[in-house]
Design a protein around this motif. Structure first.
Motif, PDB file in Angstrom:
ATOM      1  N   SER B  20      19.609  26.513  22.188  1.00  0.00           N
ATOM      2  CA  SER B  20      18.856  26.818  23.407  1.00  0.00           C
ATOM      3  C   SER B  20      17.994  25.632  23.810  1.00  0.00           C
ATOM      4  N   LEU B  21      17.921  25.406  25.100  1.00  0.00           N
ATOM      5  CA  LEU B  21      16.993  24.420  25.656  1.00  0.00           C
ATOM      6  C   LEU B  21      15.780  25.168  26.197  1.00  0.00           C
ATOM      7  N   LYS B  22      14.614  24.544  26.023  1.00  0.00           N
ATOM      8  CA  LYS B  22      13.385  25.190  26.465  1.00  0.00           C
ATOM      9  C   LYS B  22      12.669  24.332  27.489  1.00  0.00           C
ATOM     10  N   CYS B  23      12.100  24.979  28.473  1.00  0.00           N
ATOM     11  CA  CYS B  23      11.306  24.298  29.495  1.00  0.00           C
ATOM     12  C   CYS B  23      10.008  25.074  29.676  1.00  0.00           C
ATOM     13  N   GLU B  24       8.912  24.344  29.779  1.00  0.00           N
ATOM     14  CA  GLU B  24       7.617  24.969  30.004  1.00  0.00           C
ATOM     15  C   GLU B  24       6.859  24.199  31.068  1.00  0.00           C
ATOM     16  N   GLN B  25       6.283  24.909  32.015  1.00  0.00           N
ATOM     17  CA  GLN B  25       5.513  24.226  33.045  1.00  0.00           C
ATOM     18  C   GLN B  25       4.057  24.696  33.013  1.00  0.00           C
ATOM     19  N   HIS B  26       3.168  23.717  33.180  1.00  0.00           N
ATOM     20  CA  HIS B  26       1.737  23.954  33.090  1.00  0.00           C
ATOM     21  C   HIS B  26       1.074  23.724  34.438  1.00  0.00           C
ATOM     22  N   PHE B  75      14.502  29.139  29.733  1.00  0.00           N
ATOM     23  CA  PHE B  75      15.409  28.753  28.656  1.00  0.00           C
ATOM     24  C   PHE B  75      16.821  28.605  29.218  1.00  0.00           C
ATOM     25  N   LEU B  76      17.595  27.786  28.531  1.00  0.00           N
ATOM     26  CA  LEU B  76      19.024  27.696  28.822  1.00  0.00           C
ATOM     27  C   LEU B  76      19.750  27.846  27.496  1.00  0.00           C
ATOM     28  N   HIS B  77      20.413  29.001  27.325  1.00  0.00           N
ATOM     29  CA  HIS B  77      21.131  29.279  26.081  1.00  0.00           C
ATOM     30  C   HIS B  77      22.559  28.748  26.203  1.00  0.00           C
ATOM     31  N   LEU B  78      22.979  28.054  25.167  1.00  0.00           N
ATOM     32  CA  LEU B  78      24.264  27.364  25.171  1.00  0.00           C
ATOM     33  C   LEU B  78      25.165  27.904  24.066  1.00  0.00           C
ATOM     34  N   HIS B  79      26.407  28.187  24.380  1.00  0.00           N
ATOM     35  CA  HIS B  79      27.343  28.610  23.337  1.00  0.00           C
ATOM     36  C   HIS B  79      28.758  28.216  23.716  1.00  0.00           C
ATOM     37  N   THR B  80      29.512  27.821  22.718  1.00  0.00           N
ATOM     38  CA  THR B  80      30.907  27.370  22.867  1.00  0.00           C
ATOM     39  C   THR B  80      31.056  26.382  24.008  1.00  0.00           C
ATOM     40  N   LEU B  81      30.220  25.343  23.970  1.00  0.00           N
ATOM     41  CA  LEU B  81      30.289  24.318  25.013  1.00  0.00           C
ATOM     42  C   LEU B  81      31.499  23.405  24.821  1.00  0.00           C
ATOM     43  N   GLN B  82      31.800  22.644  25.860  1.00  0.00           N
ATOM     44  CA  GLN B  82      32.895  21.697  25.861  1.00  0.00           C
ATOM     45  C   GLN B  82      32.335  20.268  25.908  1.00  0.00           C
ATOM     46  N   PRO B  83      33.098  19.287  25.463  1.00  0.00           N
ATOM     47  CA  PRO B  83      32.601  17.901  25.523  1.00  0.00           C
ATOM     48  C   PRO B  83      32.173  17.473  26.925  1.00  0.00           C
ATOM     49  N   GLU B  84      32.824  18.001  27.949  1.00  0.00           N
ATOM     50  CA  GLU B  84      32.450  17.614  29.320  1.00  0.00           C
ATOM     51  C   GLU B  84      31.109  18.193  29.758  1.00  0.00           C
TER      52      GLU B  84
END
Lengths: 114, 115
Positions: B20-26, B75-84
Motif C-alpha cells: 500500500s502507498l500512503k499519502c497524508e496532507q496537512h 491510500f493506494l492498495h496494490l496487488h498483482t501488479l505488472q512490470p508496466e
C-alpha cells in the motif's frame, strides 16, 4: 477527450536569456489552466489562470491565458541555472460536482546553461 | 509537519506481492488525488476523492484500489501488479469543489518498481 500540448518539448538556453514556453489545449467546459515546475519529483505550483488577458507575475516568471485561441504562455526572464526543470501545463474542466483532476501536457524540459 | 507527504518514497515489489502507498496532507484540504507519472508520458489522473467520496475513477485497472478513510489520508492498495505499472505515483490535495481554491499541491511521490 481533453488534450494539452506543450512546446517546445525541450529547450536549452544560456543564463540570462528570456524563454517563452507554450501550452495549447482542447477541453470541454474549461475551468482553469495551471502551470507547475517539476525539478526532481513533485511538481510545485506556479500559476492558476482562469481569465483571458490578465497577466500573472511572480518574480521573473509571468504567464497569460488566451481563452479565445486556447493557449497560454509562461515567460521566464533573466534565466538562472535554478530555473532548469520540467515545466508542466495542466487544464481543469468543470464538472457537475466534486473535485476535478487535471489533464497534463508532456512538459517542457528547460535546461539553463551557465 | 507541513504540506503533502507520501510513504514509502521508494518501493520494489514482485508481481504477486500486496503493498500500500500512503499519502497524508496537512493543509486542511478536502480533495485528494492519485496520479501516475510514467517515463516520457504526461501525468495521468487515477482517482479523485472529494470530502472522502470517490468522484472519479479514470479507467484504472482493479489491481489498484484506493481508500480514503478521512480528508487527510489517502491510500493506494496494490496487488498483482505488472512490470508496466512501474512509475512515480504522486498524491495531491486541494481545498475542494465550491471553495474557489482548487490549485493542487503535490507530494514528493513514491517511485514504484515492479519486478
Amino acid at each position: 477527450e481533453d488534450k494539452v500540448v506543450q512546446s517546445p518539448l525541450s529547450l536549452v538556453v544560456h543564463e540570462g536569456d528570456t524563454v517563452t514556453l507554450n501550452c495549447s489545449y482542447e477541453v470541454t467546459n474549461f475551468r482553469s489552466l495551471l502551470w507547475y515546475k517539476q525539478e526532481k519529483k513533485a511538481p510545485t505550483f506556479l500559476f492558476m489562470l482562469t481569465s483571458s488577458g490578465i497577466e500573472k507575475k511572480s518574480g521573473r516568471l509571468s504567464s497569460i491565458l488566451d481563452k479565445k485561441e486556447l493557449f497560454s504562455i509562461l515567460n521566464i526572464t533573466a534565466t538562472q541555472t535554478g530555473d532548469s526543470a520540467v515545466y508542466l501545463c495542466a487544464v481543469e474542466a468543470k464538472s457537475g460536482g466534486g473535485a476535478d483532476g487535471l489533464t497534463f501536457g508532456k512538459g517542457t524540459h528547460l535546461i539553463i546553461q551557465p | 509537519e507541513t504540506g503533502v507527504t507520501q510513504t514509502p518514497r521508494h518501493l520494489v515489489m514482485g508481481m504477486t506481492n500486496k503493498k500500500s502507498l500512503k499519502c497524508e496532507q496537512h493543509l486542511g484540504h478536502n480533495a485528494m488525488y492519485w496520479y501516475k507519472q510514467s517515463a516520457k508520458k504526461p501525468l495521468e489522473l487515477m482517482f479523485v476523492y472529494n470530502f472522502k467520496e470517490q468522484t472519479e475513477n479514470n479507467s484504472v485497472p482493479s489491481r489498484f484500489s484506493p481508500e480514503c478513510p478521512n480528508s487527510s489520508h489517502l491510500f493506494l492498495h496494490l496487488h498483482t501488479l505488472q512490470p508496466e505499472d512501474s512509475a512515480l505515483y504522486l498524491c495531491a490535495s486541494s481545498q475542494g469543489r465550491g471553495t474557489g481554491r482548487d490549485e493542487q499541491f503535490f507530494g514528493p511521490g513514491t517511485r514504484l518498481t515492479v519486478l
